[in-house]
Write an enzyme that holds these catalytic residues in place. Structure first.
Site, PDB file in Angstrom:
ATOM      1  N   CYS A 258      47.374  49.978  54.591  1.00 50.12           N
ATOM      2  CA  CYS A 258      47.576  51.389  54.948  1.00 50.12           C
ATOM      3  C   CYS A 258      48.963  51.913  54.606  1.00 50.12           C
ATOM      4  CB  CYS A 258      47.290  51.603  56.427  1.00 50.12           C
ATOM      5  SG  CYS A 258      45.603  51.174  56.912  1.00 50.12           S
TER       6      CYS A 258
ATOM      7  N   HIS B  66      50.291  58.027  58.208  1.00 52.78           N
ATOM      8  CA  HIS B  66      48.994  57.411  57.991  1.00 52.78           C
ATOM      9  C   HIS B  66      48.079  57.760  59.156  1.00 52.78           C
ATOM     10  CE1 HIS B  66      45.807  54.580  57.647  1.00 52.78           C
ATOM     11  NE2 HIS B  66      46.227  53.845  58.665  1.00 52.78           N
TER      12      HIS B  66
ATOM     13  N   ASN C  43      40.088  56.979  59.104  1.00 53.33           N
ATOM     14  CA  ASN C  43      41.174  56.201  58.531  1.00 53.33           C
ATOM     15  C   ASN C  43      40.780  55.815  57.101  1.00 53.33           C
ATOM     16  OD1 ASN C  43      42.916  54.123  57.717  1.00 53.33           O
ATOM     17  ND2 ASN C  43      43.066  53.230  59.750  1.00 53.33           N
TER      18      ASN C  43
END
Length: 336
Positions: free
Chosen positions: A115, A257, A287
């Site tokens: 990520c 993020h 996500n």
């Protein structure tokens, strides 16, 4: 221009998510879950997933094409793809993406930092530009985590979606809007087991024993990951602001993020900034791993939350463990 006055400047922004949408209600028909259970814990209500046969490279090509269009360019000297779900374990996905974009024999490589991958890729690209090795770099964050999730795991399937986002960097002056500054990167390999796919790599394959079926799926230890994400992203934002010569309270937008709505709120509280300075699209896309930050940038720009001249910090946290952030004054560009 060379030396300290030369910088990598954001000149284009593109994004793409696959058309197939999976809502919380869709998941509730397959798993022991509900829209309320998912949304109250994550802030997510829907996510996009690739259709059978679709790949990370497919998404990366479309996002890259849009970033080139946004910048009004047809060429880039280097292509960097941040992904932890490459089309194949070998070779890297970036060379094929570059070829499909018609960029010929340019340098192309992948970066795997989960990520935080997009921030790491920005750092690598900025180094190429600042050193004079490239005049332009296409940086793409793309992942298809739906392909590595356990179909029976209600937690990970609720969290992750697929997508791609890209920025076009060109050489420019360190003082102009869009110039990257204050880059900060970190890692903690001692906690690598917190976020992982256990099987498929050399460590498992070298045993000569077949992997258990569940070892091929993505796993994450939620509680410690939450704590580490908040701690490291908050510290990184502060470090990067200081390196850019800004006070934290002078940051107009912090684009993090999009891991979990609660994490975003906790980071905002820790750095003592109001939640409205943290744009979020997690409700609509979930996500999306390395695609998360550029997708959030594109949505914030299109929605009028992100405006030219604003001081912006981008930050991520992911497997490795890895974390990082970078600052810039937002340029006058239009996302495509």
């Amino acid at each position: 221009m060379t030396g300290p006055d030369r910088a990598a400047v954001v000149a284009g922004l593109g994004s793409w998510v696959p058309p197939t949408v999976v809502t919380n209600d869709d998941l509730a028909r397959q798993l022991d879950t509900s829209d309320e259970w998912i949304s109250s814990r994550t802030g997510i209500r829907r996510r996009h997933v690739v259709d059978p046969g679709g790949s990370t490279g497919d998404l990366a090509v479309e996002a890259g094409r849009r970033a080139l269009k946004s910048a009004g360019e047809e060429r880039a000297d280097v292509v960097v793809v941040a992904t932890s779900t490459p089309d194949r374990p070998c070779p890297a996905t970036a060379p094929e993406v570059a070829d499909r974009l018609g960029l010929g024999g340019v340098g192309a490589f992948d970066i795997a930092a989960v990520c935080t991958g997009f921030v790491y890729a920005l750092g690598a690209a900025a180094g190429f530009v600042q050193a004079g090795f490239a005049r332009s770099v296409l940086v793409i964050g793309a992942d298809t985590f739906s392909t590595i999730l356990n179909p029976a795991d209600r937690t990970t399937r609720a969290i992750f979606g697929d997508g791609a986002g890209a920025v076009y960097l060109r050489a420019g002056a360190a003082t102009e809007p869009g110039a990257l500054k204050g880059l900060h990167l970190g890692s903690d390999g001692g906690q690598s087991d917190l976020i992982q796919v256990a099987a498929g790599g050399s460590r498992q394959r070298s045993t000569g024993r077949p992997a258990a079926p569940e070892a091929g799926y993505f796993t994450m230890e939620g509680r410690p990951v939450f704590a580490e994400a908040v701690r490291h992203m908050a510290a990184s934002v502060t470090t990067t602001a200081d390196a850019a010569g800004w006070a934290v309270e002078d940051i107009d937008k912090v684009v993090l993020h999009q891991a979990n709505a609660r994490i975003l709120a906790a980071v905002a509280e820790r750095v003592d900034l109001p939640p409205e300075r943290f744009p979020s699209n997690i409700e609509r896309v979930g996500n999306t791993v390395a695609a998360s930050i550029p997708l959030a940038l594109a949505d914030a720009s299109a929605g009028g939350e992100l405006l030219p001249g604003q001081r912006v910090v981008l930050g991520g946290f992911g497997g490795g463990l890895t974390w990082g952030s970078v600052a810039l004054v937002w340029p006058d560009i239009t996302a495509v």
